[in-house]
Design a protein around this motif. Structure first.
Motif, PDB file in Angstrom:
ATOM      1  N   PRO A   1     -58.759  10.982 -56.197  1.00  0.00           N
ATOM      2  CA  PRO A   1     -57.933  10.377 -55.145  1.00  0.00           C
ATOM      3  C   PRO A   1     -57.854   8.865 -55.335  1.00  0.00           C
ATOM      4  CG  PRO A   1     -60.011  11.220 -54.248  1.00  0.00           C
ATOM      5  CD  PRO A   1     -59.954  11.638 -55.688  1.00  0.00           C
ATOM      6  N   ARG A   2     -56.719   8.319 -54.950  1.00  0.00           N
ATOM      7  CA  ARG A   2     -56.484   6.896 -55.134  1.00  0.00           C
ATOM      8  C   ARG A   2     -57.593   6.062 -54.496  1.00  0.00           C
ATOM      9  NH1 ARG A   2     -51.943   3.999 -56.548  1.00  0.00           N
ATOM     10  NH2 ARG A   2     -50.748   5.880 -56.950  1.00  0.00           N
ATOM     11  N   SER A   3     -58.151   6.582 -53.413  1.00  0.00           N
ATOM     12  CA  SER A   3     -59.168   5.796 -52.704  1.00  0.00           C
ATOM     13  C   SER A   3     -60.462   5.694 -53.502  1.00  0.00           C
ATOM     14  CB  SER A   3     -59.454   6.447 -51.347  1.00  0.00           C
ATOM     15  OG  SER A   3     -59.895   7.780 -51.553  1.00  0.00           O
ATOM     16  N   LEU A   4     -60.581   6.481 -54.578  1.00  0.00           N
ATOM     17  CA  LEU A   4     -61.810   6.407 -55.387  1.00  0.00           C
ATOM     18  C   LEU A   4     -61.539   5.767 -56.755  1.00  0.00           C
ATOM     19  CD1 LEU A   4     -63.498   9.836 -54.556  1.00  0.00           C
ATOM     20  CD2 LEU A   4     -63.910   7.602 -53.517  1.00  0.00           C
ATOM     21  N   VAL A   5     -60.468   4.982 -56.833  1.00  0.00           N
ATOM     22  CA  VAL A   5     -60.180   4.268 -58.076  1.00  0.00           C
ATOM     23  C   VAL A   5     -60.377   2.778 -57.824  1.00  0.00           C
ATOM     24  CG1 VAL A   5     -58.443   3.849 -59.851  1.00  0.00           C
ATOM     25  CG2 VAL A   5     -58.469   6.039 -58.662  1.00  0.00           C
TER      26      VAL A   5
ATOM     27  N   VAL B   1     -51.190   3.456 -47.258  1.00  0.00           N
ATOM     28  CA  VAL B   1     -52.545   3.426 -47.832  1.00  0.00           C
ATOM     29  C   VAL B   1     -52.490   3.584 -49.356  1.00  0.00           C
ATOM     30  CG1 VAL B   1     -54.725   4.697 -47.967  1.00  0.00           C
ATOM     31  CG2 VAL B   1     -53.679   4.226 -45.740  1.00  0.00           C
ATOM     32  N   ASP B   2     -51.570   4.439 -49.822  1.00  0.00           N
ATOM     33  CA  ASP B   2     -51.462   4.674 -51.271  1.00  0.00           C
ATOM     34  C   ASP B   2     -50.662   3.598 -51.995  1.00  0.00           C
ATOM     35  OD1 ASP B   2     -52.992   6.901 -51.174  1.00  0.00           O
ATOM     36  OD2 ASP B   2     -51.334   8.328 -51.139  1.00  0.00           O
ATOM     37  N   GLY B   3     -50.180   2.594 -51.249  1.00  0.00           N
ATOM     38  CA  GLY B   3     -49.448   1.508 -51.901  1.00  0.00           C
ATOM     39  C   GLY B   3     -48.041   1.902 -52.316  1.00  0.00           C
ATOM     40  N   LEU B   4     -47.453   2.883 -51.665  1.00  0.00           N
ATOM     41  CA  LEU B   4     -46.114   3.322 -52.042  1.00  0.00           C
ATOM     42  C   LEU B   4     -45.051   2.795 -51.078  1.00  0.00           C
ATOM     43  CD1 LEU B   4     -47.131   6.992 -52.910  1.00  0.00           C
ATOM     44  CD2 LEU B   4     -46.854   5.064 -54.474  1.00  0.00           C
ATOM     45  N   VAL B   5     -45.465   2.461 -49.851  1.00  0.00           N
ATOM     46  CA  VAL B   5     -44.545   1.888 -48.857  1.00  0.00           C
ATOM     47  C   VAL B   5     -45.254   0.681 -48.246  1.00  0.00           C
ATOM     48  CG1 VAL B   5     -43.510   2.296 -46.579  1.00  0.00           C
ATOM     49  CG2 VAL B   5     -43.334   4.053 -48.357  1.00  0.00           C
ATOM     50  N   SER B   6     -44.489  -0.413 -48.028  1.00  0.00           N
ATOM     51  CA  SER B   6     -45.094  -1.617 -47.469  1.00  0.00           C
ATOM     52  C   SER B   6     -45.176  -1.508 -45.952  1.00  0.00           C
ATOM     53  CB  SER B   6     -44.261  -2.834 -47.851  1.00  0.00           C
ATOM     54  OG  SER B   6     -42.987  -2.741 -47.229  1.00  0.00           O
ATOM     55  N   VAL B   7     -46.052  -2.306 -45.379  1.00  0.00           N
ATOM     56  CA  VAL B   7     -46.178  -2.330 -43.923  1.00  0.00           C
ATOM     57  C   VAL B   7     -44.849  -2.765 -43.307  1.00  0.00           C
ATOM     58  CG1 VAL B   7     -47.324  -3.480 -42.003  1.00  0.00           C
ATOM     59  CG2 VAL B   7     -48.650  -2.739 -43.988  1.00  0.00           C
ATOM     60  N   GLN B   8     -44.180  -3.697 -44.004  1.00  0.00           N
ATOM     61  CA  GLN B   8     -42.914  -4.181 -43.458  1.00  0.00           C
ATOM     62  C   GLN B   8     -41.850  -3.080 -43.445  1.00  0.00           C
ATOM     63  OE1 GLN B   8     -41.398  -7.777 -45.169  1.00  0.00           O
ATOM     64  NE2 GLN B   8     -39.632  -7.799 -43.783  1.00  0.00           N
ATOM     65  N   ALA B   9     -41.755  -2.330 -44.536  1.00  0.00           N
ATOM     66  CA  ALA B   9     -40.776  -1.247 -44.565  1.00  0.00           C
ATOM     67  C   ALA B   9     -41.161  -0.168 -43.565  1.00  0.00           C
ATOM     68  CB  ALA B   9     -40.677  -0.649 -45.965  1.00  0.00           C
ATOM     69  N   ALA B  10     -42.457   0.059 -43.402  1.00  0.00           N
ATOM     70  CA  ALA B  10     -42.912   1.047 -42.424  1.00  0.00           C
ATOM     71  C   ALA B  10     -42.372   0.676 -41.048  1.00  0.00           C
ATOM     72  CB  ALA B  10     -44.432   1.114 -42.414  1.00  0.00           C
TER      73      ALA B  10
ATOM     74  N   VAL C   1     -65.719  12.065 -58.072  1.00  0.00           N
ATOM     75  CA  VAL C   1     -65.747  11.095 -59.170  1.00  0.00           C
ATOM     76  C   VAL C   1     -65.084   9.788 -58.754  1.00  0.00           C
ATOM     77  CG1 VAL C   1     -64.894  10.617 -61.508  1.00  0.00           C
ATOM     78  CG2 VAL C   1     -65.730  12.903 -60.928  1.00  0.00           C
ATOM     79  N   GLY C   2     -65.700   8.683 -59.101  1.00  0.00           N
ATOM     80  CA  GLY C   2     -65.092   7.367 -58.934  1.00  0.00           C
ATOM     81  C   GLY C   2     -64.614   6.884 -60.301  1.00  0.00           C
ATOM     82  N   LEU C   3     -63.372   6.372 -60.334  1.00  0.00           N
ATOM     83  CA  LEU C   3     -62.794   5.924 -61.604  1.00  0.00           C
ATOM     84  C   LEU C   3     -62.698   4.406 -61.620  1.00  0.00           C
ATOM     85  CD1 LEU C   3     -61.158   6.312 -64.283  1.00  0.00           C
ATOM     86  CD2 LEU C   3     -59.134   6.658 -62.849  1.00  0.00           C
ATOM     87  N   ILE C   4     -63.135   3.804 -62.701  1.00  0.00           N
ATOM     88  CA  ILE C   4     -63.032   2.346 -62.856  1.00  0.00           C
ATOM     89  C   ILE C   4     -62.103   2.048 -64.028  1.00  0.00           C
ATOM     90  CG2 ILE C   4     -64.309   0.235 -63.407  1.00  0.00           C
ATOM     91  CD1 ILE C   4     -66.684   1.390 -61.908  1.00  0.00           C
ATOM     92  N   THR C   5     -61.049   1.271 -63.774  1.00  0.00           N
ATOM     93  CA  THR C   5     -60.055   0.982 -64.816  1.00  0.00           C
ATOM     94  C   THR C   5     -59.801  -0.518 -64.923  1.00  0.00           C
ATOM     95  OG1 THR C   5     -58.071   0.895 -63.450  1.00  0.00           O
ATOM     96  CG2 THR C   5     -58.839   3.081 -64.050  1.00  0.00           C
ATOM     97  N   SER C   6     -58.994  -0.887 -65.909  1.00  0.00           N
ATOM     98  CA  SER C   6     -58.621  -2.289 -66.085  1.00  0.00           C
ATOM     99  C   SER C   6     -57.660  -2.710 -64.983  1.00  0.00           C
ATOM    100  CB  SER C   6     -57.906  -2.488 -67.424  1.00  0.00           C
ATOM    101  OG  SER C   6     -58.730  -2.086 -68.480  1.00  0.00           O
ATOM    102  N   ALA C   7     -57.800  -3.938 -64.525  1.00  0.00           N
ATOM    103  CA  ALA C   7     -56.929  -4.441 -63.465  1.00  0.00           C
ATOM    104  C   ALA C   7     -55.464  -4.352 -63.893  1.00  0.00           C
ATOM    105  CB  ALA C   7     -57.294  -5.885 -63.149  1.00  0.00           C
ATOM    106  N   GLY C   8     -54.634  -3.855 -62.988  1.00  0.00           N
ATOM    107  CA  GLY C   8     -53.198  -3.749 -63.251  1.00  0.00           C
ATOM    108  C   GLY C   8     -52.794  -2.444 -63.899  1.00  0.00           C
TER     109      GLY C   8
END
Lengths: 779, 713
Positions: free
Chosen positions: B128-132, A622-631, B85-92
């Motif tokens: 949390p990452r889910s709020l970015v 979910v946090d983008g640190l491990v891929s579904v494939q590696a999982a 808090v929700g954070l909005i940033t530049s893509a990438g």
């Protein structure tokens, strides 16, 4: 290669007929003081050494803190005066030594930089005590890697502190310089066959005489640099630093008496020595070995070279040797003894002497260095060494990891066990005209991940463990200083070694030039980080993947922006062609329509990935640190549509992977000669050499046994010979690509498991032709 | 009679200081009342009113300016009572706040922590990452737009954050310092979609290059925004209920006041404002004469080190020639963020620092662990069993067990002694020996740390007067000042020293700081300089007027942050007002070279390196009233009447208890002198005058301790 180099550089250093006695005097082989070196010091040099080294414990504590403060303020003084950008990422260090050159206190910057200081100080005492003499107010400069510098770019400045005409201490620093000549700006010539292509070497010279700067020596020094004004100001900073530290030590001598100050130094050293000796006593006797391979001695070279370090622990002493390392070759791939020792001692200090605030001299008293010259990690003059120093950073981590393995046997020290952090390929831009600095070494390597621990993951994008304070520059700062554009810069999925506890992830980024036609690009990598892996896995964890540097031709970022397609991942580009870069790339043109993609690896994993809590794998996905494939492939975790764990499917997949391990080959079938005799019972309690491997008495025999109860090997054997093994190409590690693009040597990724419980106990990357790599052998 | 009233809410007490038009100071004190701080706030004002012989209702209308230093933002952060808090940033670039600049997360940590690499950690994410959310857009360093904002994408991002339940937004895009149009565009959309949500834009927070520190500032501001709004409106209601309707002035970490309205928009400015108020208070007293005559003239005039020693930390500030050091970066735990701040550094040493035996070195050590307020020192009898510096101070005889906080906390001498004995056992040391060792160690460590901080700023502490306050300042400062070679220690306003921040709040001016990155190389881009100055000044003026300041009262100060092209050190240079010509630009260079040489030494000057202006800073100041504290004439002679005598261990002399005169603080009058060794007991603090030191009262009512011996062991 030059003719001179081919004559001078020995290529066969080992296995020859009886050799003449090795002379470690710093001319051909490195300098190493003999046991009786003090007898060679001119009688005109006198040391301040009181008869009694007793000191009141409260005063000891006051002075210990004072010395720490002096060291840090010494660093502040250098930074304030120099103002150099290099010194702001703390690529320097300072220390306080006794009059006869033992390190009393190191500082928390680049650990290895000071480790050669004792040698340079002793060299000066031994060689120059009579002529030109060592007097109050003198300051010496040296960057000779065969005497004590890590490499030529790290210049040592040292000053004796006199009380009543006797030397009570030395205060020194070493700092990285912007440029000191040689064939490449910045001092890392990747194509230098020998030291004559390297930055200039200075054996110790007196740069300040009785308090006055020697303008003739300064001029000769600055003449070697492409950036003389920057080097000049850093020199002044370094000189002011030691002068400051000297005056503070003298102030302490006035306040407490020089005898008390000197005795405190002795007590700090004794105490660190005693702690280190006590620590060693609690570790079982044995030999711990680390093998690493280095690619590309010169750009385009396709050979692979072996480097080995052995730690022999006996009683309260440690003997360290480099046997098993390949002989030195042309090109900047090896390093000198000072560099080797600095790396190893730096790693040991970081992992065990933090409480003593790095009183490295105390630990050093318990270590014997049984090194063979002429090998890659102890190269003789006139090898090219300046760029080779990048290999050395990996050796710090290697020593750190070795200590981790040793500490595993000590209950209560589990917190100090840690896999390595990632190493990296440094990307260097040059060729911009209207910038302050002639080149931009990308500092993204400072975004590497940390190794995992026994009970927790490594820190994501932690920075390097050997210089923990170094700052990872921000995107805006970097774009301000150089005409480039970070298209994206983010944490890299799957870049931490998998394991029950995962290595911290590294990062990835894409760069284009900005407002400039053409830039130049080069790479400077270390070990095999461009071909097989970066940080090794520990105790069955996976290694972290390779660094990847890829130039995309015609990817045209500007056009993408205009079309409103802001690139955020590697496959957002549509290049006309692409080129993957190895660890030593010479000047490569980089056009305004090109993009370069870089991946910086993370740290090594710890423990069998199949034992990782599936919930944590899901969180990482979910946090983008491990891929579904590696999982799925590595962790055996099956996720549902909403990325939650499918417990049942996960259990059956993990069972299936375990079943497959039953079919792995017994190691002894492939390498039967590795089996050893049995060892008799020793009547000692069981202890661990690995979180899952115990040394225990079983009837009349001492054996190595998995915690599942399975006998693995005789008590003093390499336990790997009792395991099942599976050999895969290194591309089985997530993100690792085919190494044959750069090297000829076939390399293997070996995973070993216990034949009883099928838990993966160890992984390694080795030449296919090499036997299982030695790890630990007790006794 | 009109009053300026400053109120500082601390963890235990709420302090109130009222200064009348003549500069006469009246103080009041009341216990803090969390979470309903407004109750303690009103009580403290009432205490002052009572001390003036009147009632709260009668006193309130005579208050001209009601000024407040509040810790509600700090507390909310520390205790995690923050908004979603929700954070909005530049893509990438969303990961910047998670990467934390690698080793940058260690920059403000202690040496012990930094040294122990395997125990390092990254703190929990601020968001949390889910709020970015990332939005596709790109601005470059020169402010040009490579990719435009897509409104539909922004709306989708905002909606998904609202769906996730966010209460506040933080918007931080790359290079908004060069061009803030995209951030404003996003801000506009949020305002439309969620008119009640609290919103912080990076470019409105601070205009400095470095997206990480700017993003952290933006997020922190939003984290505490809703809490601050609610607090200040409750405060407003409480005051209005008592008939006070003027707007409250709020203390900021920049060293001045802003209106309550501005504080609600920029609550981040209130974090760390308490220690800063102490520095401002010291500045005020130093300027009106609380320094020795010989310190008042020449190059080193008004050089002041401030030390605030409380239970857990020693906060140190430095004023060079009366001007406080400033900094642009501050830390919340391991998170660094930009905010223009007076530079106050915390050292982990206070009354609560724990004394322990260190086995492998066989020595007694002090700290860095602290018993804090809970369980506190063993002598507090709140369950603490490990000895602290306060326990040592008690056993040494510095503190009176029956008169600590006016007897509010009876101290248990036996418990302190037992705790110290336990620590000393392995070394065969008695409680007294351990206490003496700990006293010596902590005084020496604090001197080392202060020396280090001074060196960091390029100063020699021997050229400075020390202001010492906080509950433990008067106990230890005379000892650590002597260790540093400082000649004069001022305990500001005597017993008020324990709650000195309130005076700083009461004596602050309204201040707004505006900054902008410019990055121009000599010969400077004059048009850029002129347009930036005028933009910053009008924006600062606008903010001042918006908080009710009369435009004619606003004074501007300009500061150009400059550096050598190849160097990293920035030096703030006082810049002239008005329109710039090439010759003004050249003057700046001359001024910079002089300042650089003064701060970093002649050898650092790099004449051929070229000069850059990196940041322009405008400070808009409006005085809140007549500054100053009344100076009164002498009303006593000789020494105060003796209150008693106690056996005190002076560690510098040995372990014998020496009969020492004890005085009552209330008896110590202007014109009197006390020669050390002596102890002066005040309700809220204790002054420990060491041998060969002389104490007297200054015309403002502060205690001046003169140290004759330069240094000693």
């Amino acid at each position: 290669m030059t003719e001179l180099a081919s004559h001078a550089a020995p290529t066969q250093a080992s296995e020859a007929a009886p050799k003449p006695e090795i002379v470690w005097d710093g001319s051909f082989h490195s300098y190493r003081p003999t046991d009786d070196w003090r007898s060679k010091v001119s009688p005109t040099v006198r040391f301040f050494e009181p008869d009694s080294m007793d000191v009141d414990p409260v005063v000891l504590e006051v002075l210990r803190y004072r010395m720490w403060t002096i060291n840090v303020a010494h660093g502040t003084t250098i930074q304030r005066i120099s103002g150099s950008p290099i010194l702001q990422i703390l690529d320097f260090n300072m220390c306080i030594l006794t009059g006869d050159g033992e390190i009393v206190m190191n500082a928390p910057y680049f650990q290895h930089l000071n480790s050669g200081a004792p040698y340079i100080v002793k060299y000066i005492l031994e060689n120059f005590g009579g002529e030109p003499g060592i007097k109050d107010g003198d300051i010496f400069l040296c960057n000779d890697p065969w005497i004590g510098a890590v490499h030529q770019m790290d210049v040592f400045i040292g000053m004796p502190v006199f009380v009543d005409g006797k030397i009570v201490a030395w205060v020194t620093n070493a700092a990285h310089q912007a440029d000191l000549g040689g064939t490449a700006p910045g001092g890392f010539p990747q194509n230098a066959p020998d030291v004559f292509h390297d930055p200039t070497v200075f054996t110790p010279v007196k740069i300040v005489e009785a308090g006055t700067l020697r303008k003739d020596i300064e001029a000769a020094y600055l003449r070697q640099s492409r950036a003389p004004s920057m080097v000049a100001i850093d020199l002044r900073g370094q000189i002011a630093g030691v002068e400051f530290a000297r005056s503070e030590i003298l102030r302490a001598c006035e306040q407490f008496g020089a005898a008390t100050v000197r005795s405190t130094m002795a007590r700090i050293l004794d105490s660190a020595q005693q702690d280190f000796a006590e620590l060693l006593k609690t570790i079982p006797d044995g030999t711990w070995t680390q093998v690493r391979y280095f690619d590309e001695n010169l750009p385009g070279d396709r050979r692979t070279h072996r480097m080995q370090v052995n730690f022999h622990k006996e009683g309260d002493r440690l003997r360290i040797d480099n046997h098993g390392t390949d002989a030195q070759v042309d090109g900047p791939i090896g390093f000198t003894f000072a560099c080797f020792k600095g790396a190893v001692l730096g790693g040991i200090t970081l992992s065990t002497l933090y409480e003593q605030l790095f009183a490295a001299g105390g630990a050093d008293r318990q270590i014997d260095w049984d090194v063979q010259p002429g090998l890659l990690n102890c190269v003789d003059w006139p090898a090219a060494v300046s760029a080779g120093s990048s290999q050395q950073l990996g050796s710090i981590d290697l020593a750190f990891e070795t200590m981790s393995k040793m500490l595993t046997s000590i209950p209560g020290r589990e917190d100090d066990v840690q896999a390595q952090s990632g190493s990296s390929n440094v990307l260097v831009f040059f060729g911009a005209t209207e910038t302050v600095s002639p080149s931009l070494p990308s500092a993204d390597a400072l975004g590497t991940g940390a190794g995992a621990h026994l009970d927790r993951d490594g820190i994501d994008t932690a920075g390097s463990s050997h210089s923990p304070l170094s700052l990872y520059p921000s995107t805006e700062e970097t774009e301000m200083s150089y005409p480039i554009l970070y298209l994206y810069r983010q944490q890299q999925i799957d870049s931490g070694g998998a394991g029950e506890f995962r290595g911290g992830v590294g990062n990835r980024f894409a760069l284009a030039s900005y407002d400039v036609d053409t830039l130049g690009l080069m790479t400077a990598g270390s070990a095999q980080s461009a071909t097989t892996h970066s940080a090794p896995g520990l105790f069955g964890g996976y290694p972290s993947p390779t660094n990847e540097t890829r130039v995309l031709r015609g990817a045209n970022a500007r056009l993408l922006y205009e079309r409103g397609r802001v690139p955020v991942r590697p496959d957002d580009f549509d290049p006309s062609s692409q080129q993957r870069l190895g660890s030593k790339t010479e000047a490569l043109p980089f056009k305004e329509e090109d993009v370069v993609l870089v991946r910086v690896p993370g740290g090594g994993g710890v423990g069998d990935p199949l034992n990782r809590d599936p919930q944590r794998v899901a969180e990482d996905v979910v946090d983008g640190l491990v891929s579904v494939q590696a999982a799925t492939d590595v962790y055996g975790v099956v996720l549902g549509e909403d990325q939650t764990v499918d417990l049942q499917a996960t259990q059956s997949l993990r069972d299936e992977y375990k079943r497959q391990r039953r079919d792995w080959t017994p190691v002894a079938e492939i390498w039967p000669e590795g089996e050893s005799e049995t060892t008799g019972a020793i009547g000692e309690p069981a202890f661990s050499i690995h979180p899952r491997i115990m040394s225990v008495d079983a009837g009349s025999e001492r054996i190595l046994q998995c915690t599942c109860g399975h006998r693995l090997a005789a008590g003093t054997a390499n336990y790997k010979y009792g395991l099942l093994v599976d050999e895969q190409p290194v591309t089985a590690i997530p993100l690792v690509e085919d190494p044959t693009e750069f090297i000829d040597e076939p390399m293997a990724f070996r995973r070993y498991c216990c034949p009883g419980c099928l838990t993966m106990l160890v992984t390694e990357i080795a030449r296919k032709a090499d036997d299982p790599l030695p790890d630990v052998a007790l006794g | 009679m009109k009053y300026r009233v400053g109120i500082d809410i601390g963890g235990t007490f709420t302090d109130c200081v009222a200064i009348d038009t003549n500069g006469r100071v009246t103080i009041g004190k009341s216990p803090s009342t969390p979470p309903n701080f407004e109750v303690g706030f009103m009580n403290a004002i009432e205490a002052v009113a009572n001390n003036l012989g009147t009632s709260l209702e009668e006193f309130l209308p005579s208050i001209d300016s009601l000024l407040h230093g509040c810790t509600v933002g700090t507390n909310a952060l520390v205790e995690g009572r923050t908004a979603k808090v929700g954070l909005i940033t530049s893509a990438g670039h969303a990961d910047s706040i998670f990467i934390m600049r690698g080793g940058g997360r260690l920059a403000n940590q202690t040496p012990d922590y930094i040294a122990h690499v395997s125990m390092h950690e990254k703190p929990a994410p601020l968001v949390p990452r889910s709020l970015v959310r990332e939005i596709g857009e790109r601005v470059t360093r020169d402010g040009s737009v490579l990719a435009k904002v897509d409104e539909a994408e922004v709306r989708a991002a905002v909606q998904s954050l609202l769906d996730s339940g966010v209460e506040a937004f933080a918007v931080s895009l790359l290079w908004s310092v060069s061009n803030d149009a995209h951030e404003r565009e996003v801000g506009r959309i949020i305002a439309e979609m969620a008119p009640r949500a609290f919103v912080s834009l990076g470019s409105a927070m601070v205009n400095r290059i470095g997206e990480y520190e700017r993003t952290v500032a933006t997020v922190v501001n939003s984290l505490i925004g809703p809490e601050m709004t609610s607090y200040l409106s409750r405060m407003h209601d409480a005051l209005a209920g008592s008939g006070f309707t003027r707007e409250l002035g709020i203390m900021t970490c920049s060293g001045g006041l802003v209106s309550s309205t501005l504080a609600q928009e920029h609550p981040i400015l209130t974090i760390g404002s308490g220690p800063v108020a102490g520095v401002v208070g010291s500045q005020t007293l130093a300027r009106i004469g609380d320094v020795n005559e010989r310190e008042r003239e020449g190059d080193k005039a008004l050089n002041t080190i401030t030390t605030d020693m409380g239970g857990t930390t020693l906060d140190v500030g430095i004023l060079s020639r009366g001007i406080p050091s400033t900094r642009s970066t501050t830390w919340f735990g391991q998170y660094a963020y930009y905010v223009p701040s007076i530079d106050v550094r915390s050292v982990g040493a206070g009354g609560g620092s724990i004394i322990h035996y260190h086995e492998s070195s066989g020595t007694i050590r002090v700290g860095p662990e602290s018993a804090g307020a809970n369980p506190g020192p063993a002598a507090f009898g709140r369950g603490g069993t490990r000895p602290t510096i306060t326990d040592a101070d008690l056993v040494l005889g510095y503190l009176n067990p029956e008169y600590f906080l006016k007897g509010g906390i009876p101290l248990d001498l036996a418990a302190a002694r037992t705790a110290l004995e336990t620590v000393g056992k392995p070394l065969g040391m008695t409680a007294e020996e351990v206490a003496a060792a700990a006293g010596r160690l902590v005084d020496s460590h604090m001197a080392d740390e202060i020396r280090l901080l001074s060196i960091h700023e390029g100063h020699d502490p021997r050229d400075f007067t020390m202001f010492a306050y906080g509950g433990n300042g008067a106990v230890h400062a005379p000892a650590f000042a002597r260790e540093l070679g400082v000649r004069n220690v001022v305990i500001p306003l005597g017993d008020l020293a324990a709650g000195f921040s309130a005076l700083g709040v009461a004596s602050s001016d309204f201040l707004v700081v505006e900054e902008a990155s410019v990055m121009t190389q000599h010969p400077f881009d004059l048009e850029k300089l002129n347009s930036t100055w005028s933009r910053l000044e009008s924006s600062a003026l606008e903010r001042m007027v918006a908080q009710g300041v009369n435009a004619s009262e606003v004074q501007f100060e300009r500061i150009a942050e400059m550096r050598y092209s190849q160097q990293v050190h920035e030096v703030p240079v006082a810049a002239p007002l008005g329109e710039y010509t090439q010759s003004t630009a050249d003057e700046l260079v001359v001024e910079f070279e002089q300042e650089y040489a003064r701060v970093f030494g002649e050898t650092s000057v790099m004449a051929n390196a070229g000069h850059q202006v990196s940041t322009l800073v405008v400070k808009a100041v409006a005085p809140t009233g007549t500054a100053g504290v009344l100076r009164e004439s002498e009303n006593g002679t000789g020494h105060p009447p003796l209150k008693g005598e106690r056996g005190v261990i002076w560690y510098e002399e040995g372990l014998e208890r020496r009969p020492t005169p004890i005085y009552h603080g209330e008896d110590f009058l202007r014109g009197m002198r006390i020669i050390g060794p002596a102890i002066v007991e005040y309700p809220d603090t204790t002054l420990v005058v060491r041998a060969d030191q002389t104490a007297r009262i200054t015309p403002t009512g502060s205690i001046m301790v003169e140290i004759t011996a330069e240094e000693s062991n």
